[in-house]
Scaffold this motif. Structure first.
Motif, PDB file in Angstrom:
ATOM      1  N   UNK A  69       0.856  -1.202   0.045  1.00 46.73           N
ATOM      2  CA  UNK A  69      -0.194   0.097   0.040  1.00 46.73           C
ATOM      3  C   UNK A  69       0.890   1.369  -0.104  1.00 46.73           C
ATOM      4  N   UNK A  70       0.585   2.177  -0.936  1.00 40.87           N
ATOM      5  CA  UNK A  70       1.291   3.497  -0.906  1.00 40.87           C
ATOM      6  C   UNK A  70       2.564   3.541  -0.899  1.00 40.87           C
ATOM      7  N   UNK A  71       3.195   2.394  -1.529  1.00 35.63           N
ATOM      8  CA  UNK A  71       4.878   2.329  -1.153  1.00 35.63           C
ATOM      9  C   UNK A  71       5.408   2.755  -2.503  1.00 35.63           C
ATOM     10  N   UNK A  72       4.798   3.319  -3.431  1.00 34.84           N
ATOM     11  CA  UNK A  72       5.582   3.712  -4.724  1.00 34.84           C
ATOM     12  C   UNK A  72       6.354   2.487  -5.221  1.00 34.84           C
ATOM     13  N   UNK A  73       5.848   1.216  -5.057  1.00 34.99           N
ATOM     14  CA  UNK A  73       6.380   0.172  -5.767  1.00 34.99           C
ATOM     15  C   UNK A  73       7.656  -0.264  -4.852  1.00 34.99           C
ATOM     16  N   UNK A  74       7.793   0.227  -3.668  1.00 34.68           N
ATOM     17  CA  UNK A  74       9.318  -0.164  -3.183  1.00 34.68           C
ATOM     18  C   UNK A  74       9.148  -1.188  -2.006  1.00 34.68           C
ATOM     19  N   UNK A  75       7.951  -1.837  -1.795  1.00 34.48           N
ATOM     20  CA  UNK A  75       7.835  -2.902  -0.941  1.00 34.48           C
ATOM     21  C   UNK A  75       6.846  -3.880  -1.746  1.00 34.48           C
ATOM     22  N   UNK A  76       7.054  -5.127  -1.057  1.00 33.59           N
ATOM     23  CA  UNK A  76       6.253  -6.244  -1.601  1.00 33.59           C
ATOM     24  C   UNK A  76       5.231  -5.953  -0.297  1.00 33.59           C
ATOM     25  N   UNK A  77       3.764  -6.831  -0.539  1.00 36.93           N
ATOM     26  CA  UNK A  77       2.971  -7.009   0.676  1.00 36.93           C
ATOM     27  C   UNK A  77       3.623  -7.675   1.752  1.00 36.93           C
ATOM     28  N   UNK A  78       4.415  -8.825   1.438  1.00 35.87           N
ATOM     29  CA  UNK A  78       4.875  -9.507   2.732  1.00 35.87           C
ATOM     30  C   UNK A  78       6.331  -8.853   3.212  1.00 35.87           C
ATOM     31  N   UNK A  79       6.586  -7.612   2.851  1.00 44.15           N
ATOM     32  CA  UNK A  79       7.703  -7.153   3.331  1.00 44.15           C
ATOM     33  C   UNK A  79       7.145  -6.091   4.588  1.00 44.15           C
ATOM     34  N   UNK A  80       5.958  -6.111   4.877  1.00 48.30           N
ATOM     35  CA  UNK A  80       5.546  -5.165   6.098  1.00 48.30           C
ATOM     36  C   UNK A  80       5.791  -5.945   7.196  1.00 48.30           C
ATOM     37  N   UNK A  81       6.436  -5.128   8.159  1.00 45.46           N
ATOM     38  CA  UNK A  81       6.650  -5.709   9.457  1.00 45.46           C
ATOM     39  C   UNK A  81       7.857  -6.659   9.340  1.00 45.46           C
ATOM     40  N   UNK A  82       8.735  -6.769   8.169  1.00 47.19           N
ATOM     41  CA  UNK A  82       9.997  -7.363   7.606  1.00 47.19           C
ATOM     42  C   UNK A  82       9.409  -8.709   7.161  1.00 47.19           C
ATOM     43  N   UNK A  83       8.297  -9.341   7.598  1.00 45.60           N
ATOM     44  CA  UNK A  83       7.700 -10.426   6.898  1.00 45.60           C
ATOM     45  C   UNK A  83       6.337 -10.820   7.469  1.00 45.60           C
ATOM     46  N   UNK A  84       5.495 -11.039   6.721  1.00 42.19           N
ATOM     47  CA  UNK A  84       4.094 -11.360   7.182  1.00 42.19           C
ATOM     48  C   UNK A  84       3.442 -12.495   6.182  1.00 42.19           C
ATOM     49  N   UNK A  85       2.322 -12.972   6.738  1.00 37.66           N
ATOM     50  CA  UNK A  85       1.653 -13.931   5.496  1.00 37.66           C
ATOM     51  C   UNK A  85       2.321 -15.392   5.441  1.00 37.66           C
ATOM     52  N   UNK A  86       1.627 -15.832   4.463  1.00 39.63           N
ATOM     53  CA  UNK A  86       1.841 -17.390   4.387  1.00 39.63           C
ATOM     54  C   UNK A  86       3.441 -17.868   3.882  1.00 39.63           C
ATOM     55  N   UNK A  87       3.956 -18.556   4.672  1.00 38.16           N
ATOM     56  CA  UNK A  87       5.215 -19.017   4.382  1.00 38.16           C
ATOM     57  C   UNK A  87       5.548 -20.280   3.205  1.00 38.16           C
ATOM     58  N   UNK A  88       4.632 -20.427   2.502  1.00 42.94           N
ATOM     59  CA  UNK A  88       4.528 -21.750   1.615  1.00 42.94           C
ATOM     60  C   UNK A  88       5.420 -21.566   0.452  1.00 42.94           C
ATOM     61  N   UNK A  89       6.008 -20.530   0.041  1.00 42.05           N
ATOM     62  CA  UNK A  89       6.728 -20.284  -1.129  1.00 42.05           C
ATOM     63  C   UNK A  89       8.224 -20.503  -0.975  1.00 42.05           C
ATOM     64  N   UNK A  90       8.382 -20.616   0.406  1.00 45.40           N
ATOM     65  CA  UNK A  90       9.804 -20.736   0.409  1.00 45.40           C
ATOM     66  C   UNK A  90      10.346 -21.948   1.252  1.00 45.40           C
ATOM     67  N   UNK A  91      11.368 -22.520   1.285  1.00 42.29           N
ATOM     68  CA  UNK A  91      12.174 -23.424   2.146  1.00 42.29           C
ATOM     69  C   UNK A  91      12.830 -22.457   3.120  1.00 42.29           C
ATOM     70  N   UNK A  92      12.572 -23.162   4.577  1.00 44.15           N
ATOM     71  CA  UNK A  92      13.082 -22.278   5.512  1.00 44.15           C
ATOM     72  C   UNK A  92      14.160 -23.242   6.082  1.00 44.15           C
ATOM     73  N   UNK A  93      15.528 -22.417   6.345  1.00 48.91           N
ATOM     74  CA  UNK A  93      16.601 -23.390   6.704  1.00 48.91           C
ATOM     75  C   UNK A  93      17.130 -22.479   7.984  1.00 48.91           C
ATOM     76  N   UNK A  94      17.062 -23.189   8.880  1.00 49.11           N
ATOM     77  CA  UNK A  94      17.708 -22.628  10.479  1.00 49.11           C
ATOM     78  C   UNK A  94      19.162 -22.690  10.207  1.00 49.11           C
ATOM     79  N   UNK A  95      19.974 -21.699  10.279  1.00 50.12           N
ATOM     80  CA  UNK A  95      21.363 -21.752  10.091  1.00 50.12           C
ATOM     81  C   UNK A  95      21.753 -21.961  11.416  1.00 50.12           C
ATOM     82  N   UNK A  96      21.227 -21.172  12.398  1.00 47.15           N
ATOM     83  CA  UNK A  96      21.832 -21.104  13.855  1.00 47.15           C
ATOM     84  C   UNK A  96      21.719 -19.885  14.453  1.00 47.15           C
TER      85      UNK A  96
END
Length: 447
Positions: free
Chosen positions: A272-299
């Motif tokens: 919203x109102x970001x002039x194309x500078x962020x995605x929807x799931x960028x808000x709060x640094x990440x939000x929403x469904x996690x299903x499109x990624x594989x998540x690896x805990x590095x440490x």
């Protein structure tokens, strides 16, 4: 001081990242409040003492914005000239920012204070969740979860990211802030936004056992300025399992005077109102469904992250004092050395997103994502996000006073959540009912 590449987790814990999604044993959960803080951070200081022991966090106070560390001076300041000396405790994104803005960007490092504190009922909920909550549907949902922080002792990357998405943010709140897309030359037009949020348990009319079973929170976002955007409203019913029940969203467009369903408000749709500078799931640094990624805990690592950002929250500052070409003014930022969880999210084969990889650094004391490095489809570092954290002492809520997203390729950036010129900014005393989060309600707001 430990090198950034050196992991603090045991080999056994890292191997557990690929294990089945099971709850923590009672023996492990007994560490919460003992060797671990009530929400799972290491209570002890690090070996050098540069990260102190956690002793309960910052005491509650009605004096929200008074800086308890006002007399402190930076221990040192990291610049492009001396970055090599500190690179083991910096992220690739921070190093890239120092390199791109050699003459203006810097990282002032202050003494570390572990100020994160939460209400007792959140500590109780986290301990209960530790032995009961499980991931379901391939990690896209939660079973037997209550209130906040389902996995205080996480064993994989998905559990860490769920702790961020479900962390405590006051139960309910209303906030007025500005989001500012800043052009490469430093010019900007601030967008004023009002948001209302409530978790089902905080609703005045009470949680509905059926209607709210899969609801994480309710959310309304209303644009208040500039005039060309005024009256546009977004309503979201944020579901926990967005695979079985996708996020429900509606928009009211002031020009059309109509409420429409908005299934596109997800993933990499423009924010919203970001002039194309962020995605929807960028808000709060990440939000929403996690299903499109594989998540690896590095440490775990020790990293200089934005923290205790009382200077940046100063009510005497104007937005023009903070915003400058390329990045925020470093005179008003504060970084400290903290332990963070490192999680790498890699786009699954066959899925699409503008970010092919994201590396997350999550504060152990609050579960707030502190820094994210975003990579494009070519594998090149593209955007760097930072959360400038702040303890809202009047509500026992560790959250943020600014979130930034720097575009290393274009030189533009986006700042959200600034409230310096907006009075109190955040109000954690507000309470709402289900009727405040309906399509009819946003139609009334738009008018």
């Amino acid at each position: 001081m430990l090198k950034t590449k050196r992991l603090l987790l045991s080999t056994a814990l890292i191997l557990a990242s690929s294990a089945a999604y099971s709850a923590t044993t009672a023996e492990e959960a007994a560490k919460l409040g003992d060797s671990l803080t009530p929400i799972g951070a290491e209570k002890a200081a690090n070996s050098s003492g540069s990260i102190p022991a956690w002793k309960g966090g910052l005491a509650t106070s009605t004096d929200r914005y008074t800086n308890p560390f006002a007399s402190e001076k930076p221990l040192f300041t990291i610049t492009a000239a001396n970055a090599g000396q500190y690179k083991d405790n910096l992220t690739p994104g921070q190093l890239a920012m120092l390199e791109r803005y050699k003459d203006s960007f810097s990282i002032p490092v202050y003494p570390t204070h572990r100020t994160a504190a939460l209400p007792d009922h959140i500590y109780t909920a986290a301990k209960a969740n530790a032995t009961s909550t499980m991931l379901t549907d391939g990690g896209n949902g939660l079973k037997d979860f209550t209130t906040a922080i389902p996995f205080p002792i996480p064993s994989n990357g998905l559990e860490v990211i769920w702790n961020h998405m479900t962390r405590y943010r006051g139960g309910a709140l209303e906030r007025t802030f500005v989001q500012v897309p800043v052009q490469a030359n430093g010019s900007y037009t601030a967008v004023k936004i009002n948001e209302k949020m409530s978790w089902p348990s905080a609703l005045e009319d009470g949680a509905d056992p059926q209607k709210d079973q899969n609801i994480l929170f309710y959310f309304v976002q209303e644009v208040k300025a500039p005039s060309r955007l005024t009256g546009n409203v977004l309503l979201v019913h944020e579901t926990m399992n967005q695979i079985t029940q996708p996020r429900q969203a509606w928009t009211y467009n002031a020009g059309q005077r109509r409420v429409r369903r908005a299934p596109q408000i997800a993933y990499d749709a423009p924010g919203t109102a970001s002039d194309g500078q962020r995605t929807t799931d960028n808000l709060d640094l990440f939000n929403g469904a996690p299903d499109r990624y594989d998540w690896n805990l590095v440490g775990k690592q020790e990293v200089y992250i934005p923290y205790n950002s009382f200077k940046l929250a100063d009510r005497g500052l104007k937005y023009e004092d903070i915003l400058q070409p390329g990045h925020m003014n470093p005179e008003h930022t504060r970084y400290e050395l903290h332990r963070v969880w490192k999680v790498e999210a890699t786009l699954k084969e066959g899925e699409r997103h503008i970010y092919a990889k994201r590396t997350f650094y999550i504060d152990e004391d609050s579960w707030q994502i502190a820094i994210v490095d975003h990579y494009d489809g070519r594998g090149e570092l593209w955007r760097v996000a930072e959360a400038h954290q702040f303890q809202y002492r009047d509500a026992n809520v560790p959250w943020l006073v600014a979130e930034t997203l720097y575009d290393l390729q274009s030189g533009r950036y986006l700042v959200g959540s600034l409230t310096n010129e907006e009075g109190e900014g955040f109000d954690f005393t507000k309470r709402f009912s289900h009727k405040n989060f309906t399509p009819q309600a946003i139609r009334r707001l738009g008018k």
